[in-house]
Design a protein around this motif. Structure first.
Motif, PDB file in Angstrom:
ATOM      1  N   MET A 105       0.925  -1.275   0.079  1.00 31.43           N
ATOM      2  CA  MET A 105       0.136   0.043   0.002  1.00 31.43           C
ATOM      3  C   MET A 105       0.841   1.234  -0.042  1.00 31.43           C
ATOM      4  O   MET A 105       0.376   2.256  -0.945  1.00 31.43           O
ATOM      5  N   THR A 106       1.954   1.386   0.722  1.00 25.96           N
ATOM      6  CA  THR A 106       2.853   2.378   0.808  1.00 25.96           C
ATOM      7  C   THR A 106       3.655   2.447  -0.635  1.00 25.96           C
ATOM      8  O   THR A 106       3.691   3.633  -0.981  1.00 25.96           O
ATOM      9  N   HIS A 107       3.940   1.281  -1.131  1.00 26.00           N
ATOM     10  CA  HIS A 107       4.592   1.452  -2.535  1.00 26.00           C
ATOM     11  C   HIS A 107       3.848   2.336  -3.578  1.00 26.00           C
ATOM     12  O   HIS A 107       4.050   2.885  -4.598  1.00 26.00           O
ATOM     13  N   PHE A 108       2.315   1.668  -3.298  1.00 24.86           N
ATOM     14  CA  PHE A 108       1.454   2.242  -4.452  1.00 24.86           C
ATOM     15  C   PHE A 108       1.179   3.635  -4.272  1.00 24.86           C
ATOM     16  O   PHE A 108       1.134   4.330  -5.204  1.00 24.86           O
ATOM     17  N   ARG A 109       1.108   4.353  -2.853  1.00 24.53           N
ATOM     18  CA  ARG A 109       1.022   5.705  -2.797  1.00 24.53           C
ATOM     19  C   ARG A 109       2.191   6.156  -3.490  1.00 24.53           C
ATOM     20  O   ARG A 109       1.948   7.405  -3.954  1.00 24.53           O
ATOM     21  N   ASN A 110       3.299   5.812  -2.950  1.00 24.59           N
ATOM     22  CA  ASN A 110       4.535   6.527  -3.481  1.00 24.59           C
ATOM     23  C   ASN A 110       4.685   6.479  -5.181  1.00 24.59           C
ATOM     24  O   ASN A 110       5.074   7.587  -5.777  1.00 24.59           O
ATOM     25  N   ARG A 111       4.158   5.628  -5.694  1.00 21.38           N
ATOM     26  CA  ARG A 111       4.296   5.436  -7.247  1.00 21.38           C
ATOM     27  C   ARG A 111       3.248   6.404  -8.039  1.00 21.38           C
ATOM     28  O   ARG A 111       3.725   6.965  -8.682  1.00 21.38           O
ATOM     29  N   VAL A 112       1.988   6.443  -7.352  1.00 23.34           N
ATOM     30  CA  VAL A 112       1.111   7.154  -8.139  1.00 23.34           C
ATOM     31  C   VAL A 112       1.239   8.749  -7.705  1.00 23.34           C
ATOM     32  O   VAL A 112       0.966   9.569  -8.744  1.00 23.34           O
ATOM     33  N   GLY A 113       1.377   9.013  -6.483  1.00 25.70           N
ATOM     34  CA  GLY A 113       1.582  10.213  -5.877  1.00 25.70           C
ATOM     35  C   GLY A 113       0.305  11.106  -5.697  1.00 25.70           C
ATOM     36  O   GLY A 113      -0.785  10.006  -5.654  1.00 25.70           O
ATOM     37  N   ASP A 114       0.410  12.067  -5.087  1.00 27.57           N
ATOM     38  CA  ASP A 114      -0.860  12.686  -4.613  1.00 27.57           C
ATOM     39  C   ASP A 114      -1.836  13.166  -5.661  1.00 27.57           C
ATOM     40  O   ASP A 114      -3.095  13.376  -5.510  1.00 27.57           O
ATOM     41  N   GLN A 115      -1.238  13.668  -6.905  1.00 24.98           N
ATOM     42  CA  GLN A 115      -2.223  14.197  -7.862  1.00 24.98           C
ATOM     43  C   GLN A 115      -3.094  13.241  -8.495  1.00 24.98           C
ATOM     44  O   GLN A 115      -4.239  13.481  -8.670  1.00 24.98           O
ATOM     45  N   ALA A 116      -2.519  11.985  -8.499  1.00 24.65           N
ATOM     46  CA  ALA A 116      -3.410  10.970  -9.184  1.00 24.65           C
ATOM     47  C   ALA A 116      -4.559  10.528  -8.067  1.00 24.65           C
ATOM     48  O   ALA A 116      -5.645  10.002  -8.427  1.00 24.65           O
TER      49      ALA A 116
END
Length: 451
Positions: A105-116
């Protein structure tokens, strides 16, 4: 994407055959346009390498986390034993083992970023509109306010920061293989303990003496680490980068004074800002400012968060209004006609929204009796903020960095909207909802998904 085999197994039944399909979480999953979310997040996956997990699973876990106000670990444990959560995330059969690591879940948040992640907040509003809980007319008048999203840090004290700098810098040097003359951890802990006791006894001169003792040891440690780095030229580039970052932060803590610009309040979260709120119970809050907008008049489903954004740099409230209305236009599709704000927004000088009228609490000029009545509802945004903090995860942010601040704000707003939508689905009779969905599907044209 989740794959539907279309076949029945001999010893296992599908989830839809063993759960209550009238449950509000099941109907919420039917309202969300998962195909749109999968098309939006698909570019963040690569064709090569190990196959990625279904987007609906990862996105659904984040939505469930902020609906229930849980941590990553807790939502993973709940998912493993809750068939409704598994069905919400697109599972066909009940899974007895969690399909990914918690860190995924952390890796997903870091990968997509806040704008997505803004798309998730927009999709919650679209789902509320499909269910009839939120109408376009309800977004004509909005209330905007700011609050503080506190960071998960200890209350900052000078002796605590100095002790953390000594411990962390020594740990980084030891990890890099540098043999220091002295770590100063034992004497620094004893001095920090004495400083706290002296401050409690109002013996400030003795406390300052102990604090000076700790700062001298921190500067000695910084010089020792720099000398040892010069004598060991075989350090890797990554190790040197980590040591330079730790040295820079430790030097900043050793030389900073109260009132300095860029004051560091936490070793592991240097982006934290001190924001004065004027509250009797907490004069200062440490985190970042957040702008929140909600519909002024209640829709059928109540009040929803129409806009949420984390703002760094502790900006003046009046300067955040244009950003809030720009985001609101992007999420809802139109600018509001009327905006109600408190007196902290005086001198806002709003531009770019010619058809939007801004009214400030206590304003006399250009205010009719009708406007006075609905302007009294400006305070409706305050309980919205309170519920987002107490029922959700807006009250204390555990995500790292400024990107974590922005991501947590958007996800907490999406979780609040979904809680409102679940409450609405639970209150309306099922047969009325089924009739409304069928009527809505017959009247609205089907719009194709973007390529």
């Amino acid at each position: 994407k989740p794959q539907d085999s279309g076949t029945e197994e001999l010893f296992r039944s599908k989830l839809k055959n063993i759960i209550n399909l009238r449950h509000e979480l099941v109907r919420l999953g039917e309202l969300i346009n998962w195909a749109r979310l999968e098309a939006h997040f698909a570019p963040y996956y690569k064709e090569a390498g190990r196959p990625g997990l279904p987007i609906r699973l990862v996105v659904g876990l984040h939505l469930l986390k902020h609906i229930e106000g849980l941590s990553d670990e807790a939502v993973c444990e709940r998912w493993e034993r809750d068939p409704y959560m598994q069905y919400f995330c697109g599972e066909e059969y009940f899974q007895h083992a969690f399909p990914l690591e918690r860190s995924g879940m952390t890796h997903f948040r870091n990968r997509v970023g806040d704008q997505a992640l803004e798309t998730l907040l927009q999709e919650t509003l679209a789902a509320a509109h499909r269910a009839g809980a939120l109408s376009v007319r309800a977004t004509e008048a909005v209330a905007v306010d700011t609050t503080v999203q506190e960071k998960a840090i200890a209350h900052p004290t000078e002796h605590g920061l100095t002790l953390a700098a000594i411990e962390q810098l020594g740990a980084q040097a030891k990890k890099a293989g540098l043999h220091l003359r002295q770590s100063y951890v034992r004497v620094a802990r004893y001095a920090a303990m004495k400083t706290g006791r002296y401050l409690h006894a109002q013996q400030k001169k003795r406390a300052r003496r102990q604090l000076k003792f700790m700062r001298v040891r921190l500067r000695r440690l910084i010089r020792d680490v720099r000398r040892k780095m010069e004598r060991v030229p075989a350090l890797s580039e990554r190790t040197v980068k980590r040591l330079e970052s730790a040295l820079g932060r430790a030097w900043h803590i050793a030389h900073q004074k109260r009132g300095d610009k860029g004051y560091v309040y936490s070793w592991h979260a240097p982006e934290v800002e001190c924001i004065s709120k004027g509250k009797a119970r907490a004069r200062y809050e440490f985190g970042c400012k957040v702008s929140i907008a909600t519909n002024l008049h209640p829709a059928k489903g109540g009040h929803f968060i129409l806009q949420a954004r984390a703002l760094h740099g502790n900006p003046y409230d009046g300067h955040t209004l244009k950003t809030a209305l720009d985001d609101l236009r992007d999420l809802v599709g139109r600018s509001p006609l009327r905006v109600a704000v408190d007196q902290g927004y005086k001198g806002h000088r709003l531009t770019g929204h010619p058809h939007t009228a801004v009214f400030i609490t206590g304003q006399k000029r250009g205010v009719t009796e009708k406007i006075k009545r609905w302007l009294k509802r400006r305070a409706v945004v305050e309980p919205i903020i309170g519920h987002a903090k107490n029922d959700g995860l807006l009250g204390r942010n555990w995500l790292k960095g400024r990107t974590g601040d922005r991501s947590n704000t958007l996800l907490a707003a999406a979780g609040f909207n979904l809680r409102q939508l679940l409450r609405f689905l639970k209150s309306v009779p099922y047969f009325l909802r089924a009739f409304f969905y069928a009527l809505l599907a017959a009247l609205l044209p089907v719009t194709p998904l973007p390529a």
